[in-house]
Enzyme design. Structure first.
Site, PDB file in Angstrom:
ATOM      1  N   ARG A 282       1.054   6.109   8.990  1.00 56.73           N
ATOM      2  CA  ARG A 282      -0.376   6.376   9.123  1.00 56.73           C
ATOM      3  C   ARG A 282      -0.801   6.468  10.596  1.00 56.73           C
ATOM      4  NH1 ARG A 282      -3.805   5.019   5.079  1.00 56.73           N
ATOM      5  NH2 ARG A 282      -2.292   3.568   4.195  1.00 56.73           N
ATOM      6  N   ARG A 319      -6.675   9.701  -1.957  1.00 59.30           N
ATOM      7  CA  ARG A 319      -6.859   8.335  -1.460  1.00 59.30           C
ATOM      8  C   ARG A 319      -8.139   7.662  -1.966  1.00 59.30           C
ATOM      9  NH1 ARG A 319      -7.433   7.240   3.367  1.00 59.30           N
ATOM     10  NH2 ARG A 319      -6.358   5.262   3.219  1.00 59.30           N
ATOM     11  N   TYR A 323      -7.191   4.374  -3.985  1.00 59.19           N
ATOM     12  CA  TYR A 323      -7.393   3.065  -3.342  1.00 59.19           C
ATOM     13  C   TYR A 323      -8.802   2.887  -2.789  1.00 59.19           C
ATOM     14  CZ  TYR A 323      -2.665   4.729  -1.616  1.00 59.19           C
ATOM     15  OH  TYR A 323      -1.444   5.305  -1.408  1.00 59.19           O
ATOM     16  N   CYS A 349     -12.152  17.376 -13.659  1.00 59.19           N
ATOM     17  CA  CYS A 349     -12.744  16.756 -14.833  1.00 59.19           C
ATOM     18  C   CYS A 349     -12.239  15.323 -14.997  1.00 59.19           C
ATOM     19  CB  CYS A 349     -12.458  17.609 -16.061  1.00 59.19           C
ATOM     20  SG  CYS A 349     -13.183  19.236 -15.863  1.00 59.19           S
ATOM     21  N   GLU A 350     -12.627  14.475 -14.070  1.00 61.86           N
ATOM     22  CA  GLU A 350     -12.316  13.045 -14.085  1.00 61.86           C
ATOM     23  C   GLU A 350     -13.472  12.356 -13.390  1.00 61.86           C
ATOM     24  OE1 GLU A 350      -9.670  11.334 -15.212  1.00 61.86           O
ATOM     25  OE2 GLU A 350      -8.261  12.977 -15.589  1.00 61.86           O
ATOM     26  N   TYR A 378      -0.941  10.453   4.026  1.00 63.90           N
ATOM     27  CA  TYR A 378      -1.164  10.183   2.599  1.00 63.90           C
ATOM     28  C   TYR A 378      -2.245  11.109   2.037  1.00 63.90           C
ATOM     29  CZ  TYR A 378       1.524   6.193   4.166  1.00 63.90           C
ATOM     30  OH  TYR A 378       2.495   5.418   4.742  1.00 63.90           O
TER      31      TYR A 378
HETATM   32  C1  PLP Z   1       5.174   3.372   3.850  1.00 57.51           C
HETATM   33  C2  PLP Z   1       6.181   2.713   4.712  1.00 57.51           C
HETATM   34  C3  PLP Z   1       6.007   2.701   6.106  1.00 57.51           C
HETATM   35  C4  PLP Z   1       4.807   3.295   6.802  1.00 57.51           C
HETATM   36  O1  PLP Z   1       3.635   2.607   6.542  1.00 57.51           O
HETATM   37  P1  PLP Z   1       2.297   2.986   7.362  1.00 57.51           P
HETATM   38  O2  PLP Z   1       1.300   2.045   6.872  1.00 57.51           O
HETATM   39  O3  PLP Z   1       1.992   4.403   7.033  1.00 57.51           O
HETATM   40  O4  PLP Z   1       2.625   2.804   8.804  1.00 57.51           O
HETATM   41  C5  PLP Z   1       6.994   2.116   6.867  1.00 57.51           C
HETATM   42  N1  PLP Z   1       8.093   1.548   6.299  1.00 57.51           N
HETATM   43  C6  PLP Z   1       8.290   1.534   4.964  1.00 57.51           C
HETATM   44  C7  PLP Z   1       9.506   0.915   4.408  1.00 57.51           C
HETATM   45  C8  PLP Z   1       7.340   2.117   4.135  1.00 57.51           C
HETATM   46  O5  PLP Z   1       7.529   2.100   2.808  1.00 57.51           O
END
Ligand code: PLP
Length: 425
Positions: A282, A319, A323, A349-350, A378
């Site tokens: 992210r 997203r 979440y 349609c949700e 994401y």
């Molecule tokens: C998803 C994931 C990340 C990255 O997570 P971020 O929150 O996007 O930084 C790093 N390592 C593993 C093992 C993951 O599953």
């Protein structure tokens, strides 16, 4: 920090007007900024290099699941970034984008035997083992190939963290990693096998983490375990610190910076003489992307609610539905006039196809463009063709150049993946 700014009242990706891209590619569409990806990776690299004494020759491995577009991966690969992968498909993407196997980490709770065998053939740098039962399967797969891959044991430190319960991975009941109390014995067992080479420990406790405390707690747990393993005569040369640092979706200014985060890791690891790895997803990609969408209609109901019906739906950006995630939404062209409160919804349609309630926006009309900010991680990776909507395209901008880096399929292309059963004539 990102490179989506207004020039003469119109939002641009670097120097390209988003209006131009919407006209050329259609909407909805994701737009990514090369300068933003480059900047984020550069800040991370600089921080890590500053602390070379404590972190060694650290690997920064982009978590491919955050944004697996081949051109995004190739942009990062050219800067020297590695890849954290969770499936054979992601390993293949990373390789295709130019990441060498030596910079690829393979993680995940459910790697199949075929995927483990593929990872051995691809000579990935490290396989992060997440359970005792997986270690046994990996030993069998490696023995059959005469290999002895380098592995890390992913420890679950029982410190869950993250922006939402659904993105916490390090809690005691989460499915990820080996419980901390079982990890040392598993490490010793791996060390006794000629078919795997344990080199270190890994953790990843959650995503969108906005304070350093839980991360520091997890890193300290890895440090203590490293010392305990070494006291037992076992070698530990790498610590994989995972990803998880959050980004300012709400425009927060109090989040830890990349320098704060890496500095904290360096303090915790100081003197251990390990090589660190970081797996940001992210953090590198979220602010490097926007989702462009056009207003289909403004439905001002007599009960006082005004629905801004967009041509992007939860199938394009999941997203918020998945979440309760917040994305800042802005009008692509500045509009004078009184700000109103809109419910931002898609056409799916949700009833979960709602991006935001009572969002303050300038007066908008059918045909106007809006941008969902912070949509580079994401976002497109979670998109689907639900409601038979063509998969949302992706555009990469670099200065004044741009390219469609995933095209919107035609309807015929969509049907071509569904051969009719022969008995249906
Ligand atoms: C998803 C994931 C990340 C990255 O997570 P971020 O929150 O996007 O930084 C790093 N390592 C593993 C093992 C993951 O599953």
């Amino acid at each position: 920090m990102h490179h989506f700014d207004r020039i003469d009242g119109a939002l641009h990706a670097e120097t390209v007007p988003l209006e131009t891209l919407a006209g050329a590619v259609g909407t909805p569409a994701y737009v990514y900024s090369t300068a933003t990806l480059t900047r984020h990776y550069g800040l991370f690299r600089e921080a890590v290099d500053t602390h070379r004494g404590s972190l060694g020759d650290a690997l920064i491995a982009f978590a491919v699941k955050a944004n697996s577009n081949l051109s995004v991966l190739a942009t990062l690969a050219r800067l020297g970034c590695g890849a954290d992968t969770v499936s054979e498909g992601e390993i293949r993407r990373a390789l295709k984008a130019g990441v060498s196997g030596q910079r690829i980490v393979f993680s995940g709770v459910g790697k199949t035997d075929a995927e483990l065998a593929f990872a051995l053939e691809a000579r990935v740098r490290q396989i992060n083992v997440e359970s005792a039962v997986e270690l046994d399967r990996l030993i069998a797969v490696a023995a059959a190939k005469g290999a002895a891959p380098e592995i890390a044991i992913r420890v679950n430190p029982k410190i869950g963290a993250g922006g939402h319960a659904r993105i916490t991975t390090g809690g005691a009941t989460d499915k990820f990693g080996v419980p901390a109390e079982e990890a040392p014995a598993l490490y010793a067992r791996a060390a006794a096998s000629p078919h795997v080479t344990p080199v270190g420990l890994a953790c990843h406790i959650g995503s969108q983490i906005t304070t350093l405390e839980p991360l520091e707690g997890a890193f300290r747990a890895l440090r203590e375990m490293t010392l305990a393993l070494r006291a037992g005569g076992l070698a530990v040369s790498r610590l994989d610190l995972g990803g998880g640092l959050g980004v300012p979706y709400h425009g927060q200014t109090d989040l830890p910076s990349i320098a704060d985060y890496v500095g904290m890791a360096a303090r915790v690891l100081d003197g251990l003489e390990v090589e660190a790895a970081f797996e940001p997803g992210r953090l590198l990609a979220a602010n490097a992307g926007v989702l462009l969408s056009r207003v289909i209609q403004v439905n001002a109901r007599s009960d006082g609610r005004t629905f801004l019906v967009l041509d992007a739906g939860m199938n394009d950006l999941m997203r918020p539905a998945l979440y309760d995630a917040f994305h800042d939404v802005v009008a692509v062209r500045e509009r004078p006039g009184e700000v109103g409160a809109y419910d931002l919804v898609g056409p799916i349609c949700e009833s979960t196809d709602v991006f935001a309630r009572e969002r303050r926006l300038p007066p908008l009309e059918a045909g106007d463009l809006v941008a969902f900010m912070g949509a580079g991680a994401y976002g497109a990776v979670l998109a689907s063709e639900y409601n038979s909507r063509p998969l949302v395209p992706e555009v990469l901008v670099d200065g004044d150049r741009w390219a469609v880096v995933r095209s919107r399929p035609s309807y015929d292309e969509m049907w071509s993946r569904e051969p009719k059963a022969d008995w249906l004539g």
